[in-house]
Design a protein around this motif. Sequence first.
Motif, PDB file in Angstrom:
ATOM      1  N   LYS A 131       2.586  16.644   6.035  1.00 52.08           N
ATOM      2  CA  LYS A 131       1.575  17.168   5.128  1.00 52.08           C
ATOM      3  C   LYS A 131       1.265  16.205   3.992  1.00 52.08           C
ATOM      4  O   LYS A 131       0.411  16.491   3.157  1.00 52.08           O
ATOM      5  CB  LYS A 131       2.041  18.513   4.555  1.00 52.08           C
ATOM      6  CG  LYS A 131       2.189  19.611   5.607  1.00 52.08           C
ATOM      7  CD  LYS A 131       2.595  20.931   4.972  1.00 52.08           C
ATOM      8  CE  LYS A 131       2.724  22.020   6.032  1.00 52.08           C
ATOM      9  NZ  LYS A 131       3.137  23.326   5.450  1.00 52.08           N
ATOM     10  N   VAL A 132       1.978  15.089   3.954  1.00 54.41           N
ATOM     11  CA  VAL A 132       1.750  14.087   2.918  1.00 54.41           C
ATOM     12  C   VAL A 132       1.568  12.722   3.582  1.00 54.41           C
ATOM     13  O   VAL A 132       1.867  12.538   4.766  1.00 54.41           O
ATOM     14  CB  VAL A 132       2.918  14.026   1.918  1.00 54.41           C
ATOM     15  CG1 VAL A 132       2.975  15.294   1.090  1.00 54.41           C
ATOM     16  CG2 VAL A 132       4.240  13.791   2.637  1.00 54.41           C
ATOM     17  N   ASN A 133       1.071  11.783   2.791  1.00 53.83           N
ATOM     18  CA  ASN A 133       0.780  10.447   3.296  1.00 53.83           C
ATOM     19  C   ASN A 133       1.522   9.383   2.491  1.00 53.83           C
ATOM     20  O   ASN A 133       1.966   9.619   1.370  1.00 53.83           O
ATOM     21  CB  ASN A 133      -0.732  10.163   3.192  1.00 53.83           C
ATOM     22  CG  ASN A 133      -1.561  11.230   3.847  1.00 53.83           C
ATOM     23  OD1 ASN A 133      -1.436  11.487   5.047  1.00 53.83           O
ATOM     24  ND2 ASN A 133      -2.416  11.873   3.064  1.00 53.83           N
ATOM     25  N   GLY A 173      -0.999  14.038  -7.648  1.00 53.59           N
ATOM     26  CA  GLY A 173       0.057  14.861  -7.084  1.00 53.59           C
ATOM     27  C   GLY A 173       1.000  14.148  -6.144  1.00 53.59           C
ATOM     28  O   GLY A 173       1.840  14.793  -5.506  1.00 53.59           O
ATOM     29  N   ALA A 174       0.905  12.822  -6.042  1.00 51.03           N
ATOM     30  CA  ALA A 174       1.845  12.076  -5.199  1.00 51.03           C
ATOM     31  C   ALA A 174       3.224  12.073  -5.849  1.00 51.03           C
ATOM     32  O   ALA A 174       3.354  12.188  -7.068  1.00 51.03           O
ATOM     33  CB  ALA A 174       1.368  10.640  -4.999  1.00 51.03           C
ATOM     34  N   TYR A 175       4.250  11.944  -5.025  1.00 46.27           N
ATOM     35  CA  TYR A 175       5.607  11.876  -5.560  1.00 46.27           C
ATOM     36  C   TYR A 175       5.790  10.611  -6.383  1.00 46.27           C
ATOM     37  O   TYR A 175       6.561  10.587  -7.336  1.00 46.27           O
ATOM     38  CB  TYR A 175       6.613  11.921  -4.410  1.00 46.27           C
ATOM     39  CG  TYR A 175       8.035  12.159  -4.851  1.00 46.27           C
ATOM     40  CD1 TYR A 175       8.510  13.443  -5.104  1.00 46.27           C
ATOM     41  CD2 TYR A 175       8.907  11.089  -5.023  1.00 46.27           C
ATOM     42  CE1 TYR A 175       9.813  13.658  -5.518  1.00 46.27           C
ATOM     43  CE2 TYR A 175      10.218  11.296  -5.443  1.00 46.27           C
ATOM     44  CZ  TYR A 175      10.663  12.583  -5.680  1.00 46.27           C
ATOM     45  OH  TYR A 175      11.951  12.787  -6.094  1.00 46.27           O
ATOM     46  N   GLY A 176       5.080   9.560  -6.033  1.00 47.53           N
ATOM     47  CA  GLY A 176       5.167   8.330  -6.807  1.00 47.53           C
ATOM     48  C   GLY A 176       4.172   7.297  -6.317  1.00 47.53           C
ATOM     49  O   GLY A 176       3.571   7.434  -5.248  1.00 47.53           O
ATOM     50  N   ALA A 177       3.968   6.256  -7.113  1.00 47.72           N
ATOM     51  CA  ALA A 177       3.077   5.153  -6.754  1.00 47.72           C
ATOM     52  C   ALA A 177       3.516   3.916  -7.504  1.00 47.72           C
ATOM     53  O   ALA A 177       4.070   4.011  -8.614  1.00 47.72           O
ATOM     54  CB  ALA A 177       1.630   5.485  -7.086  1.00 47.72           C
ATOM     55  N   LEU A 293       0.395   5.834   6.531  1.00 50.36           N
ATOM     56  CA  LEU A 293       1.286   6.613   7.373  1.00 50.36           C
ATOM     57  C   LEU A 293       1.095   8.065   6.980  1.00 50.36           C
ATOM     58  O   LEU A 293       1.334   8.441   5.826  1.00 50.36           O
ATOM     59  CB  LEU A 293       2.745   6.203   7.154  1.00 50.36           C
ATOM     60  CG  LEU A 293       3.805   7.044   7.867  1.00 50.36           C
ATOM     61  CD1 LEU A 293       3.714   6.876   9.375  1.00 50.36           C
ATOM     62  CD2 LEU A 293       5.198   6.682   7.380  1.00 50.36           C
ATOM     63  N   GLY A 294       0.626   8.887   7.907  1.00 51.68           N
ATOM     64  CA  GLY A 294       0.352  10.275   7.567  1.00 51.68           C
ATOM     65  C   GLY A 294      -0.064  11.072   8.783  1.00 51.68           C
ATOM     66  O   GLY A 294       0.079  10.623   9.929  1.00 51.68           O
TER      67      GLY A 294
END
Length: 316
Positions: A131-133, A173-177, A293-294
């Motif tokens: 559900k995430v990329n 809303g990404a866990y990190g970047a 990747l997703g």
Amino acid sequence: MLFGGRDQERVRIACIFPRMADFGGSFAGLNEADWASEQMGGITYLRFLRELTTRMKERPGDVTAALEKIRGILVRSDAAVVNVTSEAKDLARVRPDLESLVASLPASGDARPDWPMPELPRFEGLTMPAKVNYVAKGESLPRLGYRPGGAALVANHWLDATWLWDKVRVQGGAYGAFSRVDTRAGLFSFASYRDPNLLQTVAAYDGSAAYLRGVADDDKERERAIIGMIGNIDSYMLPDAKGFVSLQRYLVGDSEERLQKIREEVLGASAADIRAFADALDAISVHGRIVVLGSEEAINKANAGLENRFTLTKVL
């Protein structure tokens, strides 16, 4: 190198997202060394392990022969480098045994095989049920007419702590970047992880240049970025980490003169230097490679709005 917290996540990304994520040997489409690393720890390696399972059952002799060939290439005295970190008195005690060990290895081995780098798609989608990329974009800066140095490291650190954190993590809303510039090879990449977005994240990457131009004249913030970056360069290390870093520098031919030049460029980074790096990021926004990747659904949805479509490869 010792890894913890965020660095552990970066290593995991490099393993499952090796085509572009740069931490741990990636940039597979841009650099021969990273392409080789991808063969030994990325998607290609995952496919190899799957094939190996079948070969072990059906043709175990082939597997043994392949492993022996690898040993013949790698285990040889004329290619051995031994790295030991110890007090001088202990090194003197173990040195004869180490020399004996190296001398006992074959004097030479099989010739190194040719490693032709394939041409990878510029837009690559690696699909898995999720559900995430994981979204990355990057390019070789020298190909775009820019050679990164210490000032690029400052701009890179600035982006990580402000723009990417705010746009991709807080708002997206990404866990990190994060982003990373390699001053040796001249490679640069953005990457996000556990990211609910795709094209929105790419748009944030492409907006990095305008952001840097807008803040380049802020002396106070630029000073903070300089202090943060110089702390990363000269961070405290325990003896084992110092020993391993010295080995890395020896293998790549790094010199104290080059490192000192980088330090001086970091400390002297100017507004003009930040703007020059922003120009290079503009070039990446146009010419950079993108790897995702997703989920297949998310990548196909992105393809519907793109002129250059992602080439899909099923991973899981």
